[in-house]
Design a protein around this motif. Structure first.
Motif, PDB file in Angstrom:
ATOM      1  N   TRP A  63      60.233  68.964  55.240  1.00 33.27           N
ATOM      2  CA  TRP A  63      58.899  69.446  55.578  1.00 33.27           C
ATOM      3  C   TRP A  63      58.213  68.628  56.675  1.00 33.27           C
ATOM      4  CZ3 TRP A  63      57.130  74.000  53.904  1.00 33.27           C
ATOM      5  CH2 TRP A  63      57.792  74.590  52.845  1.00 33.27           C
ATOM      6  N   SER A  64      58.804  67.545  57.128  1.00 39.00           N
ATOM      7  CA  SER A  64      58.115  66.663  58.072  1.00 39.00           C
ATOM      8  C   SER A  64      57.843  67.318  59.428  1.00 39.00           C
ATOM      9  CB  SER A  64      58.893  65.357  58.261  1.00 39.00           C
ATOM     10  OG  SER A  64      60.170  65.602  58.806  1.00 39.00           O
ATOM     11  N   GLY A 109      51.580  65.665  61.525  1.00 42.12           N
ATOM     12  CA  GLY A 109      52.965  65.992  61.868  1.00 42.12           C
ATOM     13  C   GLY A 109      53.638  64.878  62.651  1.00 42.12           C
ATOM     14  N   LEU A 141      65.985  63.759  57.952  1.00 46.77           N
ATOM     15  CA  LEU A 141      64.562  63.502  57.717  1.00 46.77           C
ATOM     16  C   LEU A 141      64.068  64.450  56.632  1.00 46.77           C
ATOM     17  CD1 LEU A 141      63.346  63.261  61.427  1.00 46.77           C
ATOM     18  CD2 LEU A 141      63.954  61.392  59.895  1.00 46.77           C
ATOM     19  N   PRO A 142      62.910  64.155  56.041  1.00 47.88           N
ATOM     20  CA  PRO A 142      62.359  65.085  55.048  1.00 47.88           C
ATOM     21  C   PRO A 142      62.197  66.485  55.652  1.00 47.88           C
ATOM     22  CG  PRO A 142      61.132  63.031  55.032  1.00 47.88           C
ATOM     23  CD  PRO A 142      62.080  62.971  56.196  1.00 47.88           C
ATOM     24  N   TRP A 187      54.111  61.767  60.312  1.00 52.70           N
ATOM     25  CA  TRP A 187      55.125  61.988  59.292  1.00 52.70           C
ATOM     26  C   TRP A 187      56.524  61.852  59.884  1.00 52.70           C
ATOM     27  CZ3 TRP A 187      54.994  66.888  55.647  1.00 52.70           C
ATOM     28  CH2 TRP A 187      55.882  66.702  54.594  1.00 52.70           C
ATOM     29  N   ILE A 188      56.729  62.450  61.050  1.00 55.39           N
ATOM     30  CA  ILE A 188      58.034  62.342  61.724  1.00 55.39           C
ATOM     31  C   ILE A 188      58.290  60.892  62.133  1.00 55.39           C
ATOM     32  CG2 ILE A 188      59.342  63.014  63.775  1.00 55.39           C
ATOM     33  CD1 ILE A 188      57.911  65.766  63.569  1.00 55.39           C
ATOM     34  N   SER A 201      59.084  58.738  59.138  1.00 61.04           N
ATOM     35  CA  SER A 201      60.414  59.102  58.640  1.00 61.04           C
ATOM     36  C   SER A 201      61.510  58.515  59.521  1.00 61.04           C
ATOM     37  CB  SER A 201      60.554  60.623  58.573  1.00 61.04           C
ATOM     38  OG  SER A 201      59.610  61.180  57.695  1.00 61.04           O
TER      39      SER A 201
END
Length: 126
Positions: free
Chosen positions: A78-79, A111, A75-76, A114-115, A118
């Protein structure tokens, strides 16, 4: 860590909701606003330590998840940071004003979203 934190946090919120409701009902029934001061007994009584420990464990669990996301290269990187930051700031936000609490909620929501996005995108690729 997060399971233990949740297990300590949720009972406190449940007891607070039912306790404050009962105090409010009796205060209305007796027309006695002095009973409202019992709210602090419910909020800052013995269960307060339980919720502090629970929220601390939740923060540790989210930090561990953010570290795992960072290291996973799936995953990214920063996610996981907004989620970890949001739970790390969960206890201090209680001392803030309403706008600070709303901003805190937005950090946690960002947060989580974003997770989730992703993970969703990653599952569509597989």
């Amino acid at each position: 860590m997060s399971w233990l934190g949740t297990g300590l946090t949720l009972p406190f919120y449940g007891a607070e909701v039912f306790g404050l409701h009962a105090i409010g009902q009796v205060a209305i029934k007796q027309q006695n606003s002095d009973l409202v001061s019992l709210a602090n007994v419910v909020r800052f009584g013995p269960g307060f330590i339980m919720i502090l420990v629970g929220l601390l464990l939740l923060a540790i669990g989210c930090i561990m998840a953010a570290v795992a996301i960072w290291k996973s290269r799936t995953l990214p990187k920063w996610s996981g940071i907004p989620l970890a930051l949001g739970f790390l700031l969960y206890i201090p936000q209680f001392m803030g004003t309403q706008p600070i609490r709303v901003a805190h909620g937005l950090i946690v929501a960002i947060g989580c979203l974003w997770i989730a996005v992703s993970l969703w995108r990653k599952s569509r690729v597989l």
